[in-house]
Design a protein around this motif. Structure first.
Motif, PDB file in Angstrom:
ATOM      1  N   ALA A 246       0.859  -1.181   0.000  1.00  0.00           N
ATOM      2  CA  ALA A 246       0.000   0.000   0.000  1.00  0.00           C
ATOM      3  C   ALA A 246       0.899   1.235   0.000  1.00  0.00           C
ATOM      4  O   ALA A 246       1.814   1.338   0.815  1.00  0.00           O
ATOM      5  N   CYS A 247       0.636   2.145  -0.943  1.00  0.00           N
ATOM      6  CA  CYS A 247       1.548   3.275  -1.134  1.00  0.00           C
ATOM      7  C   CYS A 247       0.803   4.412  -1.831  1.00  0.00           C
ATOM      8  O   CYS A 247      -0.044   4.166  -2.695  1.00  0.00           O
ATOM      9  N   ARG A 248       1.129   5.666  -1.432  1.00  0.00           N
ATOM     10  CA  ARG A 248       0.442   6.800  -2.055  1.00  0.00           C
ATOM     11  C   ARG A 248       1.064   7.175  -3.395  1.00  0.00           C
ATOM     12  O   ARG A 248       0.489   7.953  -4.147  1.00  0.00           O
ATOM     13  N   ASP A 249       2.240   6.634  -3.679  1.00  0.00           N
ATOM     14  CA  ASP A 249       2.941   7.001  -4.923  1.00  0.00           C
ATOM     15  C   ASP A 249       2.590   5.975  -6.007  1.00  0.00           C
ATOM     16  O   ASP A 249       3.078   4.841  -6.006  1.00  0.00           O
ATOM     17  N   GLU A 250       1.729   6.388  -6.930  1.00  0.00           N
ATOM     18  CA  GLU A 250       1.271   5.418  -7.930  1.00  0.00           C
ATOM     19  C   GLU A 250       2.370   5.030  -8.907  1.00  0.00           C
ATOM     20  O   GLU A 250       2.354   3.947  -9.485  1.00  0.00           O
ATOM     21  N   GLY A 251       3.350   5.940  -9.088  1.00  0.00           N
ATOM     22  CA  GLY A 251       4.473   5.609  -9.973  1.00  0.00           C
ATOM     23  C   GLY A 251       5.243   4.415  -9.434  1.00  0.00           C
ATOM     24  O   GLY A 251       5.603   3.491 -10.178  1.00  0.00           O
ATOM     25  N   LEU A 252       5.508   4.417  -8.115  1.00  0.00           N
ATOM     26  CA  LEU A 252       6.228   3.286  -7.526  1.00  0.00           C
ATOM     27  C   LEU A 252       5.403   2.009  -7.659  1.00  0.00           C
ATOM     28  O   LEU A 252       5.935   0.947  -8.013  1.00  0.00           O
ATOM     29  N   LEU A 253       4.092   2.115  -7.416  1.00  0.00           N
ATOM     30  CA  LEU A 253       3.264   0.902  -7.537  1.00  0.00           C
ATOM     31  C   LEU A 253       3.204   0.407  -8.982  1.00  0.00           C
ATOM     32  O   LEU A 253       3.168  -0.803  -9.226  1.00  0.00           O
ATOM     33  N   ASP A 254       3.232   1.320  -9.944  1.00  0.00           N
ATOM     34  CA  ASP A 254       3.257   0.888 -11.357  1.00  0.00           C
ATOM     35  C   ASP A 254       4.544   0.102 -11.632  1.00  0.00           C
ATOM     36  O   ASP A 254       4.518  -0.933 -12.311  1.00  0.00           O
ATOM     37  N   ARG A 255       5.662   0.609 -11.094  1.00  0.00           N
ATOM     38  CA  ARG A 255       6.924  -0.116 -11.326  1.00  0.00           C
ATOM     39  C   ARG A 255       6.926  -1.455 -10.573  1.00  0.00           C
ATOM     40  O   ARG A 255       7.451  -2.448 -11.062  1.00  0.00           O
ATOM     41  N   ALA A 256       6.310  -1.461  -9.379  1.00  0.00           N
ATOM     42  CA  ALA A 256       6.203  -2.729  -8.642  1.00  0.00           C
ATOM     43  C   ALA A 256       5.336  -3.715  -9.415  1.00  0.00           C
ATOM     44  O   ALA A 256       5.617  -4.921  -9.466  1.00  0.00           O
ATOM     45  N   MET A 257       4.290  -3.189 -10.047  1.00  0.00           N
ATOM     46  CA  MET A 257       3.413  -4.048 -10.868  1.00  0.00           C
ATOM     47  C   MET A 257       4.199  -4.659 -12.027  1.00  0.00           C
ATOM     48  O   MET A 257       4.050  -5.851 -12.353  1.00  0.00           O
ATOM     49  N   ALA A 258       5.061  -3.843 -12.634  1.00  0.00           N
ATOM     50  CA  ALA A 258       5.883  -4.366 -13.742  1.00  0.00           C
ATOM     51  C   ALA A 258       6.781  -5.495 -13.233  1.00  0.00           C
ATOM     52  O   ALA A 258       6.986  -6.509 -13.910  1.00  0.00           O
ATOM     53  N   GLN A 259       7.312  -5.351 -12.016  1.00  0.00           N
ATOM     54  CA  GLN A 259       8.143  -6.415 -11.437  1.00  0.00           C
ATOM     55  C   GLN A 259       7.299  -7.653 -11.146  1.00  0.00           C
ATOM     56  O   GLN A 259       7.733  -8.774 -11.344  1.00  0.00           O
ATOM     57  N   LYS A 260       6.086  -7.410 -10.669  1.00  0.00           N
ATOM     58  CA  LYS A 260       5.220  -8.553 -10.345  1.00  0.00           C
ATOM     59  C   LYS A 260       4.888  -9.369 -11.592  1.00  0.00           C
ATOM     60  O   LYS A 260       4.773 -10.594 -11.536  1.00  0.00           O
ATOM     61  N   SER A 261       4.766  -8.676 -12.730  1.00  0.00           N
ATOM     62  CA  SER A 261       4.409  -9.411 -13.959  1.00  0.00           C
ATOM     63  C   SER A 261       5.515 -10.387 -14.365  1.00  0.00           C
ATOM     64  O   SER A 261       5.289 -11.308 -15.140  1.00  0.00           O
ATOM     65  N   LEU A 262       6.732 -10.193 -13.790  1.00  0.00           N
ATOM     66  CA  LEU A 262       7.821 -11.145 -14.068  1.00  0.00           C
ATOM     67  C   LEU A 262       7.725 -12.363 -13.156  1.00  0.00           C
ATOM     68  O   LEU A 262       8.414 -13.373 -13.379  1.00  0.00           O
TER      69      LEU A 262
END
Ligand SMILES: Cc1ncc(COP(=O)(O)O)c(C=O)c1O
Length: 399
Positions: A246-262
């Motif tokens: 959970a994070c207020r910075d959507e940019g970081l969560l978008d990058r985390a999502m990209a990592q999760k897709s791996l």
């Protein structure tokens, strides 16, 4: 006590290259002779039938119609909305649902850190999290202070900050020490991170069983705070494999999502529905976990108080486990090995949280207390203590 252990960097990189996770190795080494378990830090689990009994009409409809195809990669919107609702001022887009808290942690760390960055890890911490950081960039450790109730010395954190420091990683409420941050300590850590523009990533999976109720999630206190949490510990539902960042910075969560897709495409659809039901029952589940933990703590305390030459028991800090000092002559590791070998009882020694980044005392045992069935395990511990120290004179067990 060691301070920021810059000299530990090379060792940390070496150990992360090997990818060793001593706690998992200990559990697997003794798995065949284990008949009793005081190793687990997750709370009493609930059967599927209980979860479904408490499900509302909407969740029951979801459950009966659940699809088994690929689901939303970030987690079903209604699940993320229920998770977001646990935090102040966080929308659905502030949550990335993952397969367990550890996947969420790995994705956030990979999203936040680059090879030429530096990170600070508060030690002790869950081994895979430490390894995730040390495999990504240079890392310094700051140890919790065993002589001051495992408090975090902010001066040591400040002293470890470098021009390229990007992130502080912590686990409050902490395993194995049970330490948690009070409001003032959390505010101080947030102020320090804010001053230096650092991410503050906190593993909060033991928040529901914190004896004092737990501090606020870092995401509620800090615009660059990331709260990692899930259903594996205080909810007692590790088999669902549902965690989140959970994070207020959507940019970081978008990058985390990209990592999760791996790593994984999505959560399991049935788990998402069951997780949503469990979140709706949080008060009831947490009350049960806490009352089981409190009862087991009382039983353990009554037992350890009978062997004062062997144990120095602390007041309960986390209701899911205790972390008493073992004073027997052979040391905590030999005691734990004798306990496993002779009594089939698993109790991890604190050396399993040893870190190349900072010192962790080697004279403690982490005793898991979250389960309803802990009575027989505590009875086995008592029988072992009587057998190996009949005079209560402090003779240590031999492995
Ligand atoms: C501090 C801590 N964080 C994370 C995890 C892993 O959680 P999960 O099973 O949800 O991935 C554990 C498991 O023992 C833990 O102790």
């Amino acid at each position: 006590m060691s301070g920021p252990a810059d000299t530990g960097e090379a060792a940390a990189r070496a150990s992360s290259a090997g990818g060793s996770f001593p706690l998992a190795a200990f559990l697997s080494r003794w798995a065949d002779c284990a008949v009793q378990d005081l190793a687990a830090s997750d709370s009493q689990t609930l059967p599927l039938s209980t979860l479904l009994r408490y499900a509302g009409a909407e969740d029951l409809r979801r459950w009966h119609g659940v699809g088994l195809g690929y689901a939303d990669p970030r987690g079903a919107p209604w699940l993320r909305s229920a998770i977001a609702g646990r935090y102040e001022a966080l929308g659905t887009s502030g949550v990335l649902a993952c397969n367990g808290a550890q996947e969420a942690m790995a994705c956030v760390l990979r999203a936040a850190l680059r090879p030429d960055d530096h990170a600070i890890v508060v030690v002790p911490i869950y081994g895979p999290s430490e390894l995730a950081v040390t495999s990504l960039c240079a890392t310094s450790g700051v140890a919790l202070d065993p002589d001051r109730s495992w408090s975090l010395d902010l001066h040591r954190v400040a002293a470890a900050i470098r021009p390229n420091t990007r992130l502080v990683l912590a686990n409050f409420p902490n395993s194995p020490t049970g330490a948690s941050l009070d409001r003032a300590a959390l505010d101080g850590l947030v102020a320090l991170c804010r001053r230096h523009g650092l991410w503050l990533v906190n593993d909060e999976v033991y928040g529901r069983t914190d004896a004092r109720g737990g501090a606020a999630p870092v995401v509620d206190r800090y615009e660059r705070g990331v709260s990692v949490d899930g259903l594996s510990k205080g909810f007692g539902l590790p088999g669902l494999r549902v965690g989140w960042a959970a994070c207020r910075d959507e940019g970081l969560l978008d990058r985390a999502m990209a990592q999760k897709s791996l790593l994984s495409s999505c959560l399991s659809g049935p788990s998402e529905v069951l997780a949503h039901i469990a979140l709706g029952m949080e008060g009831r589940i947490t009350a049960l976990s806490r009352s089981i933990g409190r009862r087991n703590h009382r039983r353990l305390r009554a037992l350890l108080d009978r062997f004062p030459d062997l144990f120095e028991a602390d007041a309960p800090a986390n209701l899911a486990f205790a972390f008493p000092r073992f004073r027997g002559a052979g040391g905590a590791v030999r005691f734990a090995e004798a306990l496993a070998r002779q009594a089939g009882l698993l109790v991890p020694p604190s050396t399993l949280w040893r870190s190349p980044l900072a010192q962790v005392p080697d004279d403690r045992l982490r005793i898991g207390l979250g389960r309803l069935g802990s009575g027989p395990a505590l009875a086995a511990l008592e029988a072992h203590l009587i057998r190996s120290a009949p005079s209560r004179g402090g003779a240590a067990c031999t492995g």
